[in-house]
Scaffold this motif. Structure first.
Motif, PDB file in Angstrom:
ATOM      1  N   GLU A 101       4.124  -8.380 -11.264  1.00  0.00           N
ATOM      2  CA  GLU A 101       2.880  -7.638 -11.504  1.00  0.00           C
ATOM      3  C   GLU A 101       1.796  -8.089 -10.524  1.00  0.00           C
ATOM      4  N   PHE A 102       1.712  -9.402 -10.296  1.00  0.00           N
ATOM      5  CA  PHE A 102       0.736  -9.937  -9.350  1.00  0.00           C
ATOM      6  C   PHE A 102       1.015  -9.430  -7.937  1.00  0.00           C
ATOM      7  N   GLU A 103       2.282  -9.447  -7.544  1.00  0.00           N
ATOM      8  CA  GLU A 103       2.649  -8.974  -6.209  1.00  0.00           C
ATOM      9  C   GLU A 103       2.342  -7.485  -6.054  1.00  0.00           C
ATOM     10  N   GLU A 104       2.569  -6.714  -7.118  1.00  0.00           N
ATOM     11  CA  GLU A 104       2.253  -5.284  -7.074  1.00  0.00           C
ATOM     12  C   GLU A 104       0.741  -5.080  -6.929  1.00  0.00           C
ATOM     13  N   LEU A 105      -0.040  -5.827  -7.708  1.00  0.00           N
ATOM     14  CA  LEU A 105      -1.497  -5.736  -7.615  1.00  0.00           C
ATOM     15  C   LEU A 105      -1.972  -6.123  -6.221  1.00  0.00           C
ATOM     16  N   THR A 106      -1.400  -7.199  -5.694  1.00  0.00           N
ATOM     17  CA  THR A 106      -1.776  -7.652  -4.351  1.00  0.00           C
ATOM     18  C   THR A 106      -1.450  -6.579  -3.309  1.00  0.00           C
ATOM     19  N   GLY A 107      -0.279  -5.983  -3.419  1.00  0.00           N
ATOM     20  CA  GLY A 107       0.101  -4.911  -2.490  1.00  0.00           C
ATOM     21  C   GLY A 107      -0.838  -3.721  -2.608  1.00  0.00           C
ATOM     22  N   ASP A 108      -1.167  -3.329  -3.849  1.00  0.00           N
ATOM     23  CA  ASP A 108      -2.109  -2.221  -4.063  1.00  0.00           C
ATOM     24  C   ASP A 108      -3.463  -2.549  -3.450  1.00  0.00           C
ATOM     25  N   ASN A 109      -3.926  -3.769  -3.661  1.00  0.00           N
ATOM     26  CA  ASN A 109      -5.223  -4.172  -3.106  1.00  0.00           C
ATOM     27  C   ASN A 109      -5.202  -4.173  -1.582  1.00  0.00           C
ATOM     28  N   GLN A 110      -4.101  -4.608  -1.004  1.00  0.00           N
ATOM     29  CA  GLN A 110      -3.996  -4.602   0.462  1.00  0.00           C
ATOM     30  C   GLN A 110      -4.011  -3.171   0.992  1.00  0.00           C
ATOM     31  N   ARG A 111      -3.256  -2.282   0.322  1.00  0.00           N
ATOM     32  CA  ARG A 111      -3.249  -0.877   0.757  1.00  0.00           C
ATOM     33  C   ARG A 111      -4.634  -0.252   0.586  1.00  0.00           C
ATOM     34  N   ASP A 112      -5.274  -0.515  -0.551  1.00  0.00           N
ATOM     35  CA  ASP A 112      -6.615   0.027  -0.785  1.00  0.00           C
ATOM     36  C   ASP A 112      -7.603  -0.479   0.261  1.00  0.00           C
ATOM     37  N   THR A 113      -7.469  -1.745   0.617  1.00  0.00           N
ATOM     38  CA  THR A 113      -8.365  -2.328   1.621  1.00  0.00           C
ATOM     39  C   THR A 113      -8.170  -1.646   2.972  1.00  0.00           C
ATOM     40  N   VAL A 114      -6.933  -1.431   3.362  1.00  0.00           N
ATOM     41  CA  VAL A 114      -6.651  -0.764   4.639  1.00  0.00           C
ATOM     42  C   VAL A 114      -7.230   0.654   4.628  1.00  0.00           C
ATOM     43  N   VAL A 115      -7.006   1.377   3.534  1.00  0.00           N
ATOM     44  CA  VAL A 115      -7.510   2.756   3.421  1.00  0.00           C
ATOM     45  C   VAL A 115      -9.034   2.768   3.491  1.00  0.00           C
ATOM     46  N   LYS A 116      -9.672   1.879   2.762  1.00  0.00           N
ATOM     47  CA  LYS A 116     -11.133   1.855   2.740  1.00  0.00           C
ATOM     48  C   LYS A 116     -11.699   1.447   4.100  1.00  0.00           C
ATOM     49  N   ARG A 117     -11.048   0.517   4.768  1.00  0.00           N
ATOM     50  CA  ARG A 117     -11.525   0.131   6.105  1.00  0.00           C
ATOM     51  C   ARG A 117     -11.400   1.297   7.078  1.00  0.00           C
TER      52      ARG A 117
END
Length: 156
Positions: A92-108
Motif C-alpha cells: 500500500e505504501f509503495e502504491e501511494l508512493t508511486g501515485d504521488n510520484q506520478r502526480d508530482t510529475v503531472v503537476k510539474r
C-alpha cells in the motif's frame, strides 16, 4: 505539490513506525518459536520414550509438551499474520508512493505548461502594447498633418 510532499512525508513516517513495530514483533515471535521449540526438545530428551508411550506417571510431561506445541503453533500463526499485514502495508505504501510520484510529475508538467502559456500571453500583450503605441504615434502624426493642412487652408 506541497500537499503531495507533505502527504508523502507523513506516510513515510507512519510506514517507518509500522515497519519498526513489525520487526520488533516478528523478532519476539521468532524468539518465542525458538524458545518453545527448545523447551519441547529438552522435555522430550528428559522424559524420553515415556512421552511417546502414553499414560504413565510422566503423563504430565505429555500435557506440557502438548501445551508447548500449541504455543509454538500460535507463535507461528502470529508471525505469519504479522508478516501478511506487513507485506500488505508495504504494498500500500509503495502504491501511494508511486501515485504521488506520478502526480508530482503531472503537476510539474502542468506548471511548466502554465509558465509557457503565461510567457506567451505576456509576449502577446507586449507586442499589442507596442502596436498600440505605434498606432498612437501614427494617429498623432496624422492629427498634426491635418492640423497643418487646416492652417494652410484657413490662411488662404
Amino acid at each position: 505539490l506541497k500537499d503531495i510532499a507533505g502527504e508523502q512525508t507523513e506516510a513515510t513516517k507512519v510506514r517507518s513506525a509500522e515497519k519498526a513495530e513489525f520487526e520488533k514483533a516478528a523478532k519476539d515471535y521468532k524468539d518465542g518459536i525458538t524458545a518453545v521449540h527448545d523447551a519441547i526438545r529438552v522435555l522430550r530428551a528428559y522424559f524420553g520414550e515415556a512421552l511417546i508411550q502414553g499414560p504413565s506417571k510422566e503423563d504430565g510431561g505429555n500435557a506440557v509438551v502438548g501445551l508447548l506445541e500449541v504455543a509454538e503453533s500460535d507463535f507461528a500463526r502470529l508471525l505469519a499474520e504479522a508478516t501478511d499485514i506487513e507485506q500488505a502495508a508495504q504494498e500500500e505504501f509503495e502504491e501511494l508512493t508511486g501515485d504521488n510520484q506520478r502526480d508530482t510529475v503531472v503537476k510539474r508538467k502542468d506548471i511548466e505548461g502554465k509558465k509557457r502559456e503565461i510567457a506567451e500571453v505576456e509576449s502577446r500583450v507586449s507586442e499589442d502594447r507596442d502596436d498600440q503605441n505605434q498606432e498612437q504615434d501614427e494617429a498623432s502624426a496624422v492629427d498634426e498633418y491635418i492640423s497643418r493642412l487646416r492652417s494652410k487652408c484657413v490662411a488662404k
